[in-house]
Design a protein around this motif. Structure first.
Motif, PDB file in Angstrom:
ATOM      1  N   HIS A  93     -15.696 -12.520   8.136  1.00  0.00           N
ATOM      2  CA  HIS A  93     -14.349 -12.215   8.635  1.00  0.00           C
ATOM      3  C   HIS A  93     -13.591 -11.378   7.607  1.00  0.00           C
ATOM      4  O   HIS A  93     -12.971 -10.363   7.947  1.00  0.00           O
ATOM      5  N   THR A  94     -13.663 -11.779   6.345  1.00  0.00           N
ATOM      6  CA  THR A  94     -12.931 -11.060   5.303  1.00  0.00           C
ATOM      7  C   THR A  94     -13.460  -9.638   5.166  1.00  0.00           C
ATOM      8  O   THR A  94     -12.688  -8.678   5.055  1.00  0.00           O
ATOM      9  N   ILE A  95     -14.791  -9.519   5.204  1.00  0.00           N
ATOM     10  CA  ILE A  95     -15.386  -8.186   5.051  1.00  0.00           C
ATOM     11  C   ILE A  95     -14.967  -7.315   6.216  1.00  0.00           C
ATOM     12  O   ILE A  95     -14.614  -6.156   6.046  1.00  0.00           O
ATOM     13  N   HIS A  96     -14.968  -7.912   7.381  1.00  0.00           N
ATOM     14  CA  HIS A  96     -14.563  -7.148   8.569  1.00  0.00           C
ATOM     15  C   HIS A  96     -13.166  -6.587   8.368  1.00  0.00           C
ATOM     16  O   HIS A  96     -12.921  -5.397   8.575  1.00  0.00           O
ATOM     17  N   ILE A  97     -12.252  -7.473   7.935  1.00  0.00           N
ATOM     18  CA  ILE A  97     -10.872  -7.016   7.755  1.00  0.00           C
ATOM     19  C   ILE A  97     -10.810  -5.949   6.672  1.00  0.00           C
ATOM     20  O   ILE A  97     -10.145  -4.918   6.821  1.00  0.00           O
ATOM     21  N   ARG A  98     -11.551  -6.158   5.602  1.00  0.00           N
ATOM     22  CA  ARG A  98     -11.466  -5.198   4.501  1.00  0.00           C
ATOM     23  C   ARG A  98     -12.033  -3.845   4.920  1.00  0.00           C
ATOM     24  O   ARG A  98     -11.430  -2.801   4.679  1.00  0.00           O
ATOM     25  N   PHE A 115     -12.368  -2.569   7.866  1.00  0.00           N
ATOM     26  CA  PHE A 115     -11.576  -1.852   8.856  1.00  0.00           C
ATOM     27  C   PHE A 115     -10.214  -1.452   8.309  1.00  0.00           C
ATOM     28  O   PHE A 115      -9.613  -0.493   8.780  1.00  0.00           O
ATOM     29  N   SER A 116      -9.735  -2.186   7.283  1.00  0.00           N
ATOM     30  CA  SER A 116      -8.526  -1.725   6.617  1.00  0.00           C
ATOM     31  C   SER A 116      -8.802  -0.393   5.950  1.00  0.00           C
ATOM     32  O   SER A 116      -7.980   0.539   6.017  1.00  0.00           O
ATOM     33  N   ASP A 117      -9.982  -0.314   5.317  1.00  0.00           N
ATOM     34  CA  ASP A 117     -10.345   0.954   4.681  1.00  0.00           C
ATOM     35  C   ASP A 117     -10.427   2.062   5.720  1.00  0.00           C
ATOM     36  O   ASP A 117      -9.888   3.154   5.533  1.00  0.00           O
ATOM     37  N   PHE A 118     -11.107   1.738   6.818  1.00  0.00           N
ATOM     38  CA  PHE A 118     -11.234   2.754   7.881  1.00  0.00           C
ATOM     39  C   PHE A 118      -9.854   3.166   8.362  1.00  0.00           C
ATOM     40  O   PHE A 118      -9.565   4.340   8.556  1.00  0.00           O
ATOM     41  N   SER A 119      -8.964   2.159   8.528  1.00  0.00           N
ATOM     42  CA  SER A 119      -7.652   2.442   9.089  1.00  0.00           C
ATOM     43  C   SER A 119      -6.912   3.443   8.222  1.00  0.00           C
ATOM     44  O   SER A 119      -6.222   4.331   8.724  1.00  0.00           O
ATOM     45  N   ARG A 120      -7.054   3.285   6.908  1.00  0.00           N
ATOM     46  CA  ARG A 120      -6.380   4.232   6.025  1.00  0.00           C
ATOM     47  C   ARG A 120      -6.877   5.635   6.319  1.00  0.00           C
ATOM     48  O   ARG A 120      -6.099   6.584   6.390  1.00  0.00           O
ATOM     49  N   GLY A 121      -8.194   5.723   6.519  1.00  0.00           N
ATOM     50  CA  GLY A 121      -8.752   7.025   6.833  1.00  0.00           C
ATOM     51  C   GLY A 121      -8.241   7.577   8.162  1.00  0.00           C
ATOM     52  O   GLY A 121      -8.107   8.779   8.337  1.00  0.00           O
ATOM     53  N   TRP A 122      -7.955   6.647   9.080  1.00  0.00           N
ATOM     54  CA  TRP A 122      -7.513   7.089  10.411  1.00  0.00           C
ATOM     55  C   TRP A 122      -6.020   7.324  10.463  1.00  0.00           C
ATOM     56  O   TRP A 122      -5.454   7.568  11.524  1.00  0.00           O
ATOM     57  N   GLY A 123      -5.364   7.117   9.312  1.00  0.00           N
ATOM     58  CA  GLY A 123      -3.921   7.338   9.305  1.00  0.00           C
ATOM     59  C   GLY A 123      -3.134   6.166   9.847  1.00  0.00           C
ATOM     60  O   GLY A 123      -1.965   6.307  10.205  1.00  0.00           O
ATOM     61  N   ILE A 124      -3.773   5.030   9.958  1.00  0.00           N
ATOM     62  CA  ILE A 124      -3.004   3.842  10.348  1.00  0.00           C
ATOM     63  C   ILE A 124      -3.187   2.801   9.247  1.00  0.00           C
ATOM     64  O   ILE A 124      -3.702   1.709   9.455  1.00  0.00           O
TER      65      ILE A 124
END
Lengths: 164, 1269
Positions: B385-390, B392-401
């Motif tokens: 769960h933690t890895i998932h959040i981490r 996708f948080s990284d991805f989100s930064r890349g996506w501008g969110i």
């Protein structure tokens, strides 16, 4: 003393659950109020652990809970002073031995500070118990306790070394 | 979880289609068309009812087998049952590709495949929830068909078993069965196409089961319809519900294996496709259009196909209940998905496919977590769960969110919420949360030497845990979700502001976000968290509420505040503040009070506002507010602008639990005082340094003392303070019982101190203290009473007691006393002087007077009582007693009243002590109780139920006396024994048998001399000394020197004087007396005396008795007593008598007597010179007499006489020649005792040996004085 443990804050709570000293140790030190809440709420878990543990159990109560980006560990001295330490939540195993070392250092810092005979200089003789002086040790006018706590934090790598 | 498609989250289980169980009275128009379930449309009514009930029950039981749920880890072989119509059709398998698609022209595809243009996934979708729905709702793994077996109507049935079967019946049955078989065969065809197992359950009446024709019919039906041999045909008759569930259970058991086979074959098919696809990847890579042309529909990329196939295989494994396999495939799908997300080329952000993939990734994540949790792999689940959040948080930064957007926080909140929900569902059924208590010490010690077999992960687990992967109860995750939602709201509000200000383009999703009631979500999440924390907390802090829950409650209250529900918030604050106040967590209380106050303001509750402001004054400024006068101004503003609800009554502010505004200290100069003594006190009120109070217009201060009914009111006066400094002193003077009035300037600057001084007294014993104090604040219409003296101390503040000695300069002296804040008032101690006089040492046997003189030195009359206790002693034979007046006791004399003694008067009492036994100290305790006569002022009616000694004006004086006691007279005895002079009675003398016969032959006589000595320091006046005879059976007094003059001995003996007396005692011993037998002295000396006091007076008459000593006369065997006259005349004959006695109890004695004349002898002897005395029997005596004529004058000695006892020594052994051995004779000389000089000591106590005859104390025979004629 172990290397980076991510020590964030330490709290000393009297046997009556009054706060003695709550000190944020990470640099830059962030919201002290948050650590007040963490210390206060961890008393629940500490009570639970003490109630569940057999008599003459270890002082070290281990991991209490993780919340708001910190992992909270607990320790209770033989005289029921509770020490709560918050570590920044990282994805790494925190070795119990390291945490115990930190707690022992804090316990010693506390013990040395309370042993200061001048704490009782202006204390009336009929103070019902020691706890008044314990609380006094954490008050702003006595800096020795804070200094010792900061020394421990420095040794644990949380604070930068002053003269380095 | 509602935010995700349920298909993607639910636990998958084998699907069973059940047909033929339609409710017969189904309403027309329902999707399932009501078809006649059985051909027999006109059966018996009753039977029909049975079957109806059966059908109904079957439906219920089957439907209850499994409910679609997310958390369902049990592996019981149950099916997801779907009730379908008999004629149900399966979705089309493959559709031929349309001709305009050259790409995949080779083979037909499923309508859901991305390769099918009509599919929602065309051309590059990954997988859709509809695919899962296809396998859960539209396609079964087994198909169960319930059919009613035709039963002939009753009129066709045979009447009896002997009747031949009705021909019509057989034909009819055969026809109906054939019809049914055809129907089954049709269904069999469709299921076979899909590899679905078909099972037919024939429903028949109970009677039918017993029909012998049934087997034939069943075989016919199976053969006709082409059913399998195994688990394909069942017969069921109406049965009880329990039997029915048994049937359903066994049905599922039988069909589980085919179902697993069905899904396995699917898996195999998909795996084949995946493998083929992996080989063909290179072929697909070619025609992919370049990045720029993203608008053109591109086919699904190979990674996408991998995800698709892995996901499918995972699902099929899940259907089969193979959790491990499913987990593996889900993980593969998930990791490939991450790869896809890693490249914006593969999944361009904010497209439809991207959003779908995100949902899919989230759902797979949940599935992986769940499968880990099924297996109790808590840390793995949480780290997933933690890895998932981490990630996708990284991805989100890349996506501008990134985390500056509300979208990001919305997603974070969703993740935590879903995880929390999963855990909640889990904990409700089988999930056990781990306990993170530390390993015990031995474990830690053992970990120092790690066994090599452990993997590194295990080793780390032993050493400690990773807090990030320590699974906690779902409340924590709801809490985090709520926190994330709060951040989401913050970001949203921030964006809203920015949009309004700068008119920048609206970010995507903003329209939807606007519709979201963030606070409601936050509230919901916090409330859920609160409930979960409550259920998971074991220990509560005595109030039924844990601190963790309070923390959440605080967040809830804040949310209520933010959402404008102030009344709700206030209710929460009230409860939370109670614990925080009690545990003195002021830092946390300050922001709470501030928010609470804001709520009160919003609610318009002025009284609450005032209360809160006053409390906040006590806590000091909050950290962020640097203007420390703000609270004062707030308070004044509120007071000026509002009107209280009850203007007549003062508003009481209770600060008993919270921090006081003023630091108060109450100090008394003394801690103990007498009644009516004035004791000085100082009450100090110090204003805090951090809070401005100077503008608060305190009107008065009321001080309540323990002794006064009314308070002392100090009113504010505008006159300037007496001294310029911050320390003021206000003298209140003597505090009257009715209270009083005073005035002072009641304005406090920062840190200012006002000290109220005065004196207090009490007419009764009590405790003086300041009970409470209250400041009254008057502003506008408001009258507020604020308590200022409370037991509550400021946090961490301990003031040492100190006493103000000077205002200018301010000077204090510290008071080093324990109870400085109250005074114990007691009665004045009674002034009594006790004088105990006596003239020691005391004599034994004397009534010793002790004078006790008590002088009342007080100025009051006092009633006196006297108690005397004689301590028990350990002295031997001491029997002591005491006497006062007529009261006599051996231990305690209590309550001797001395009456009321006026001041200056002395009461005297004489105590007499009588001691016997041995000398030594006697201990006396004397207690004098005094109490003031109960009249006058102190006669208060104290409550009779509690007779408190505290109030009674009594006191007690104690004295302890040690009286040394000595002997008045000491005695020394000297005892000698002589043989009797009377002749022994003969052996046969009859007189010896008389009862009164006194046989002193053996015992003889004792001569007892006694010497009295006046041993004490005081002289004695001896009035009488006499021997009191107490003749016993073995001893009697013959005479005593005192017999004649017992009265004439009266005289005064001074210390050291001695007095002697002598008496003779005749002793009659027993024949067989033991050696250590002693004979009690046959009497006692009695001395009657008085002590000569210092002034020459004589004390009371005392009597001392000294018993005669024990007598132990010597024992004898052979005795020779020579009796001689003391004097003789020259030439006048005289006689010498020798008496020989045999005292031996058994032996005879053979004695020879020799008289050995000598030339120098002064006597002429006539008589036996040498001869034998006749044999003496035991107890016999013989007398020999010589006549002697003295021939010389002067002291002359008689000729020597010898008495020899001749005895045979024990006979020697007989000689060898037989002749008797010569007899040895032994001669023993017996000493001759001169009776004139006889003086034998007694037997020593220990001496067991008999005295040798005449040996020892026998002196030489004395001379005879010969006088001339």
């Amino acid at each position: 003393m172990p290397a980076q443990l991510g020590l964030a804050a330490v709290a000393f709570v009297s046997p009556q659950n009054y706060p003695i000293l709550i000190r944020a140790l990470s640099s830059p030190s962030d919201d002290l109020l948050k650590y007040h809440y963490l210390a206060h709420t961890s008393l629940d878990v500490i009570d639970e652990r003490i109630a569940a543990a057999p008599k003459n159990a270890e002082s070290y109560l281990g991991f209490l809970y993780a919340m708001e980006e910190v992992a909270v560990y607990g320790y209770v001295t033989p005289l029921k002073v509770k020490i709560v330490v918050a570590f920044a939540l990282t994805d790494a195993v925190i070795r119990d031995a390291d945490v115990i070392a930190v707690f022992k250092a804090f316990h010693l810092a506390y013990y040395r500070s309370v042993a200061n005979p001048f704490l009782k200089l202006h204390v009336p003789l009929d103070t019902p118990s020691e706890h008044g002086t314990l609380l006094l040790a954490g008050s702003a006018q006595w800096r020795g306790f804070r200094r010792r706590v900061d020394e421990v934090a420095r040794a644990a790598g949380a604070l930068p070394v002053v003269n380095a | 979880m509602n935010s995700y498609p349920p298909e993607l989250l639910a636990q998958l289980a084998p699907v069973m289609f059940v047909a033929g169980l339609d409710a017969p009275d189904a309403v027309p128009g329902t999707p399932v068309a009501p078809t006649p379930s059985t051909p027999s449309s006109t059966p018996l009514r009753v039977a029909q009812d049975h079957f109806l009930v059966l059908t109904q029950r079957l439906r219920e039981v089957l439907a209850a087998q499994r409910k679609p749920a997310i958390w369902q880890p049990d592996k019981a072989k149950t099916f997801q049952v779907v009730l379908v119509d008999k004629e149900v059709r399966f979705p089309p398998r493959k559709v031929p590709p349309p001709s305009d698609q050259p790409q995949a022209a080779a083979s037909p595809h499923s309508p859901l495949s991305p390769l099918t243009p009509t599919s929602p996934l065309y051309p590059d979708g990954l997988i859709a929830p509809i695919w899962v729905r296809k396998h859960t709702a539209l396609l079964p793994s087994v198909f169960v068909l319930f059919i009613r077996l035709f039963e002939a109507p009753p009129h066709l049935l045979p009447r009896s078993p002997l009747d031949p079967p009705h021909p019509d019946r057989e034909n009819e049955e055969r026809r109906k069965d054939a019809e049914m078989s055809a129907e089954i065969a049709l269904r069999k065809k469709t299921t076979n196409e899909r590899g679905i197992k078909l099972t037919v359950v024939l429903i028949a009446s109970r009677k039918m089961l017993d029909d012998p024709a049934l087997d034939t019919r069943l075989t016919f039906i199976r053969r006709q319809s082409g059913l399998d041999y195994r688990a394909a045909l069942f017969v069921l008759s109406p049965v009880s519900p329990s039997e029915l569930s048994e049937f359903v259970k066994s049905l599922q058991q039988a069909l589980y294996e085919p179902a697993v086979e069905y899904y396995t074959s699917h898996s195999k098919r998909v795996r084949r496709k995946r493998n083929r696809h992996a080989q063909a990847t290179s072929a697909y890579m070619g025609p992919i259009s370049p990045l720029g042309s993203s608008s053109i529909a591109r086919p699904l990329r190979p990674e996408g196909w991998t995800v698709r196939y892995e996901y499918k295989m995972a699902c099929f494994a899940e259907f089969r209940g193979e959790d491990e396999v499913a987990l593996k495939h889900y993980q593969d799908a998930y990791s490939t998905l991450l790869v896809m997300f890693g490249s914006t080329a593969i999944l361009p952000p904010r497209t439809k496919r991207w959003a779908e993939a995100k949902v899919l990734a989230d759902c797979i994540n949940i599935k992986i977590c769940k499968l880990y949790l099924y297996n109790n792999e808590h840390s793995l689940a949480l780290s997933q769960h933690t890895i998932h959040i981490r990630r996708f948080s990284d991805f989100s930064r890349g996506w501008g969110i990134g985390d500056e957007t509300f979208e990001y926080w919305s997603w974070i909140a969703r993740q935590y919420r879903v995880f929390g929900e999963l855990l909640e569902q889990g904990t409700r059924s089988t999930l056990k949360l781990p306990v993170h208590a530390p390993a015990r010490a031995p474990d830690l010690a053992a970990s120092a030497t790690l066994p090599t077999g452990l993997s590194e992960l295990d080793a780390m687990r032993v050493l400690g845990l990773n807090p990030a992967s320590a699974l906690q109860h779902p409340g924590f995750y709801y809490y985090m979700a709520a926190g994330a939602t709060e951040k989401r709201r913050e970001r949203f509000l921030g964006t809203l502001e920015v949009i309004d200000l700068k008119n920048i383009p609206v970010p995507p999703g903003f329209g939807n976000e606007k519709k979201v009631d963030h606070l409601a979500i936050v509230l919901e999440l916090y409330t859920k968290s609160y409930e979960l924390f409550k259920t998971h907390s074991v220990v509560s802090n005595g109030q039924g509420q844990g601190r963790l829950t309070l923390r959440i409650a605080y967040r809830i209250a804040q949310t209520y505040y933010a959402s404008g529900k102030f009344d709700m918030a206030v209710r929460f604050f009230e409860r939370i503040a109670r614990t925080y106040r009690r545990e003195k967590w002021g830092v946390m209380l300050k922001p709470l009070l501030a928010t609470w106050y804001a709520c009160a303001q919003q609610l318009g509750d002025v009284e609450l506002s005032v209360r809160l402001l006053v409390e906040m004054l006590g806590h000091g400024p909050t950290d962020d507010a640097d203007d420390d006068g703000a609270m004062q101004e707030d308070l004044l503003a509120v007071l000026k602008s509002t009107v209280p609800s009850k203007p007549d009554e003062p508003l009481m502010v209770d600060l008993s639990e919270s921090e006081p505004i003023f630091d108060s200290s109450i100090v008394f100069w003394k801690s103990e005082a007498s009644v009516n003594e004035r004791v000085a006190f100082q009450v100090t009120l110090t204003a805090p340094r951090s809070v401005e109070l100077s503008a608060l217009s305190f009107a008065s201060l009321a001080l309540y003392f323990s002794t006064t009914e009314q308070p002392v009111i100090i009113r504010h006066s505008t006159e300037p303070p007496s001294s310029a400094g911050t320390t003021q002193k206000v003298d209140l003077g003597e505090i009257a019982p009715g209270g009083g009035d005073a005035s002072a300037n009641l304005r406090w600057e920062k840190g200012a101190m006002i000290i109220f001084t005065g004196t207090l007294s009490s007419a009764m014993p009590t405790t003086l203290s300041v009970v409470r104090g209250a400041l009254t604040l008057k502003e506008g219409n408001w009258t507020i009473e604020i308590p200022v003296i409370s037991s509550a101390q400021r946090e961490g503040d301990i003031a040492a007691p100190r006493w103000l000695t000077s205002v200018d300069p301010v000077r204090f002296i510290p008071l080093h006393r324990t109870n400085y804040s109250e005074v114990a008032v007691g009665h004045r101690p009674h002034q009594l002087h006790v004088d105990v006089s006596h003239q020691g040492p005391a004599y034994l046997d004397e009534e010793y007077p002790i004078n006790i003189a008590i002088t009342n030195s007080d100025d009051r009359q006092l009633d006196l009582d006297l108690d005397v206790l004689l301590q028990p002693t350990e002295i031997d034979e001491a029997i002591n007693d005491i006497r006062i007046d007529d009261e006599r006791s051996s231990s305690l004399i209590k309550g001797v009243s001395l009456g009321t003694v006026a001041p200056g008067v002395t009461a005297v009492k004489t105590l007499y002590l009588r001691n016997t036994g041995a000398p030594g100290d006697r201990i006396l305790d004397i207690s004098i109780q005094s109490h003031a006569p109960s009249d006058g002022v102190s006669d208060e009616p104290s409550s009779p139920s509690s007779p408190s000694s505290h109030l009674a004006d009594t006191s007690e004086l104690l004295r302890t006396l040690a009286i040394p006691t000595v002997d008045a007279i000491k005695t020394v005895y000297d005892v000698n024994y002589v043989h009797t002079k009377n002749p022994l009675p003969g052996l046969t003398d009859l007189r010896t048998y008389d009862s009164g016969y006194w046989d002193d032959g053996q015992g003889g006589e004792a001569v007892i001399k006694v010497k009295f000595e006046c041993a004490g320091p005081w002289g004695l006046s001896v009035e009488k000394v006499r021997l009191v005879r107490k003749n016993g059976p073995h001893a009697k007094v013959i005479d005593c020197s005192l017999d004649e003059d017992e009265d004439e001995v009266a005289s005064e003996w001074l210390s050291g004087d001695e007095f002697a007396a002598v008496c003779r005692v005749s002793i009659s011993t027993e024949d067989d007396a033991e050696d250590d037998d002693a004979i009690a002295g046959p009497g006692e000396y009695e001395l009657t005396w008085r002590r000569i006091l210092a002034n020459g007076d004589h004390g009371p008459l005392s009597t001392t008795r000294f018993p005669l000593p024990l007598l132990q006369p010597p024992r004898h065997t052979l005795v020779a007593l020579l009796s001689l006259p003391a004097s003789a005349k020259l030439h006048v004959p005289m006689h010498a008598k020798l008496t020989v006695r045999n005292h031996h109890p058994t032996r005879t004695a053979t004695l020879s007597v020799l008289l050995e004349p000598d030339g120098n002898d002064a006597f002429l002897v006539a008589g036996l010179r040498s001869g034998r005395v006749p044999t003496l029997l035991p107890g016999a005596e013989a007398q020999l007499v010589w006549t002697l004529v003295p021939v010389e004058c002067g002291f002359v000695r008689i000729p020597r006489i010898r008495v020899l006892d001749k005895r045979r020594v024990a006979p020697a052994p007989v000689a060898a020649d037989g002749s008797p051995a010569p007899v040895d004779e032994e001669e023993m000389e017996i000493a001759i005792i001169d009776v004139r000089r006889e003086k034998l000591p007694g037997r020593s106590k220990t001496g067991g040996e008999e005295l040798a005859d005449g040996a020892g104390a026998v002196g030489p025979i004395g001379p005879v004085l010969v006088l001339p004629r």
